[in-house]
Design an enzyme around this catalytic site. Structure first.
Site, PDB file in Angstrom:
ATOM      1  N   TYR A 151       0.828  -1.205   0.000  1.00 26.44           N
ATOM      2  CA  TYR A 151       0.000   0.000   0.000  1.00 26.44           C
ATOM      3  C   TYR A 151       0.864   1.257   0.000  1.00 26.44           C
ATOM      4  O   TYR A 151       0.694   2.138  -0.854  1.00 26.44           O
ATOM      5  CB  TYR A 151      -0.918  -0.017   1.216  1.00 26.44           C
ATOM      6  CG  TYR A 151      -1.914   1.121   1.264  1.00 26.44           C
ATOM      7  CD1 TYR A 151      -2.951   1.208   0.344  1.00 26.44           C
ATOM      8  CD2 TYR A 151      -1.833   2.100   2.252  1.00 26.44           C
ATOM      9  CE1 TYR A 151      -3.873   2.244   0.384  1.00 26.44           C
ATOM     10  CE2 TYR A 151      -2.758   3.138   2.313  1.00 26.44           C
ATOM     11  CZ  TYR A 151      -3.771   3.199   1.377  1.00 26.44           C
ATOM     12  OH  TYR A 151      -4.691   4.230   1.428  1.00 26.44           O
ATOM     13  N   VAL A 194     -11.284   3.382  14.312  1.00 28.44           N
ATOM     14  CA  VAL A 194     -12.577   3.936  14.723  1.00 28.44           C
ATOM     15  C   VAL A 194     -13.672   2.882  14.602  1.00 28.44           C
ATOM     16  O   VAL A 194     -14.450   2.659  15.545  1.00 28.44           O
ATOM     17  CB  VAL A 194     -12.934   5.183  13.886  1.00 28.44           C
ATOM     18  CG1 VAL A 194     -14.358   5.641  14.205  1.00 28.44           C
ATOM     19  CG2 VAL A 194     -11.956   6.314  14.168  1.00 28.44           C
TER      20      VAL A 194
END
Length: 318
Positions: A151, A194
């Site tokens: 990534y 989150v």
């Protein structure tokens, strides 16, 4: 800005069935554009765009950006790529291909059409930063052979391609470095902090913190991020970036976990696990360039309000 025969922009959004892409599409449709959503649904989810089925200015195409795409559009937002460690480490070779081949194919399309193209890059290009907060002129501290490299380095290579197309072909490029973003339509099991904390808290499970929780992140609500995207694309042909887009308010992971427990009323306990390899210890954007070039853009949704909306979304899902 070029418009079609109906007087509207036709905008291509790759990765449009994903978390960020679907919110961007909502915003583009709200302003009157036609939108072509392209996604191979590797990590995108049709449920994110179900509410758009039947919309007269929305079209969905299942397609992998690793292969050329031949369409006619006025703008391109290239968001296609798995963006969470769980997803991009599942098939790291495909992740690199998506970043690099996807950039080549979308840049080729933009060059043929002579249209502006936006690249969703990432704060991961900074790696585990040695300067804090991160400014766009920092070259980063990235492990090129680690488990996150597919990534990190894929996005770095994509940035290289974008700026080479600018220099070699005078293409109107926009490169945004996205910092941690959250909000409704996040994938419940994508491993992002989150969504992890909210789902664990709502289910009454222990909340897992990697390390002692002292590592920091800066959390930007999705609506604020999309506003930054729109302003960047509208900023004119001389503004190319890279530009950090994120929330400069910094929180420790432990502070976030405690806030989620408080807001959900959960009885979850905090447990500590070893830090993953190459996990950054600090992540905070300097957004001076965004304020300067994007009409004084800065996030408006505070963490508590953003968490309230995100918790409400997940409460209906888990």
């Amino acid at each position: 800005m070029a418009r079609n025969k109906y007087g509207r922009r036709r905008v291509l959004v790759t990765g449009g069935a994903g978390f960020l892409g679907s919110h961007l599409i909502d915003r583009l449709l709200d302003r009157g554009d036609e939108v072509l959503c392209v996604d191979n649904l590797f990590t995108g989810d049709k449920s994110n765009i179900d509410h758009l089925v039947g919309h007269t200015r929305f079209e969905f195409m299942r397609h992998d950006v690793c292969f050329p795409l031949y369409v006619e559009v006025d703008e391109i937002f290239n968001l296609a790529c798995p963006a969470s460690p769980v997803h991009y480490q599942h098939d790291p070779v495909q992740t690199t291909k998506t970043s690099v081949l996807g950039a080549i194919n979308m840049l080729g399309l933009a060059k043929r059409l002579r249209v502006p193209i936006f690249q969703a890059s990432t704060s991961e290009v900074y790696g585990d930063p040695e300067i804090h907060p991160q400014t766009e002129d920092y070259w980063g501290n990235v492990n090129p052979i680690g488990i996150r490299s597919c990534y990190d380095e894929g996005k770095r290579c994509a940035e290289t391609l974008f700026f080479d197309y600018l220099r070699q072909h005078d293409l109107d490029i926009k490169v945004a470095r996205i910092f941690n973003t959250y909000g409704p339509r996040m994938h419940a099991s994508d491993g992002r902090v989150v969504s992890n904390f909210i789902v664990q808290a709502l289910q009454g499970h222990d909340i897992t913190i990697f390390g002692d929780g002292s590592q920091t992140r800066s959390f930007c609500y999705v609506d604020d991020l999309v506003e930054g995207f729109i302003r960047f694309m509208e900023a004119g042909p001389d503004v190319h970036g890279p530009i950090n887009i994120g929330n400069p308010h910094e929180f420790t992971i432990r502070e976030l976990a405690e806030k989620v427990i408080e807001m959900t009323g959960s009885t979850s306990k905090l447990i500590q696990l070893p830090l993953p390899a190459d996990d950054p210890t600090q992540r905070q954007p300097n957004i001076g360039e965004a304020r300067k070039h994007l009409d004084n853009w800065e996030p408006k949704v505070q963490l508590e309000e953003g968490l309230r909306r995100t918790i409400a979304y997940f409460a209906d899902k888990v």
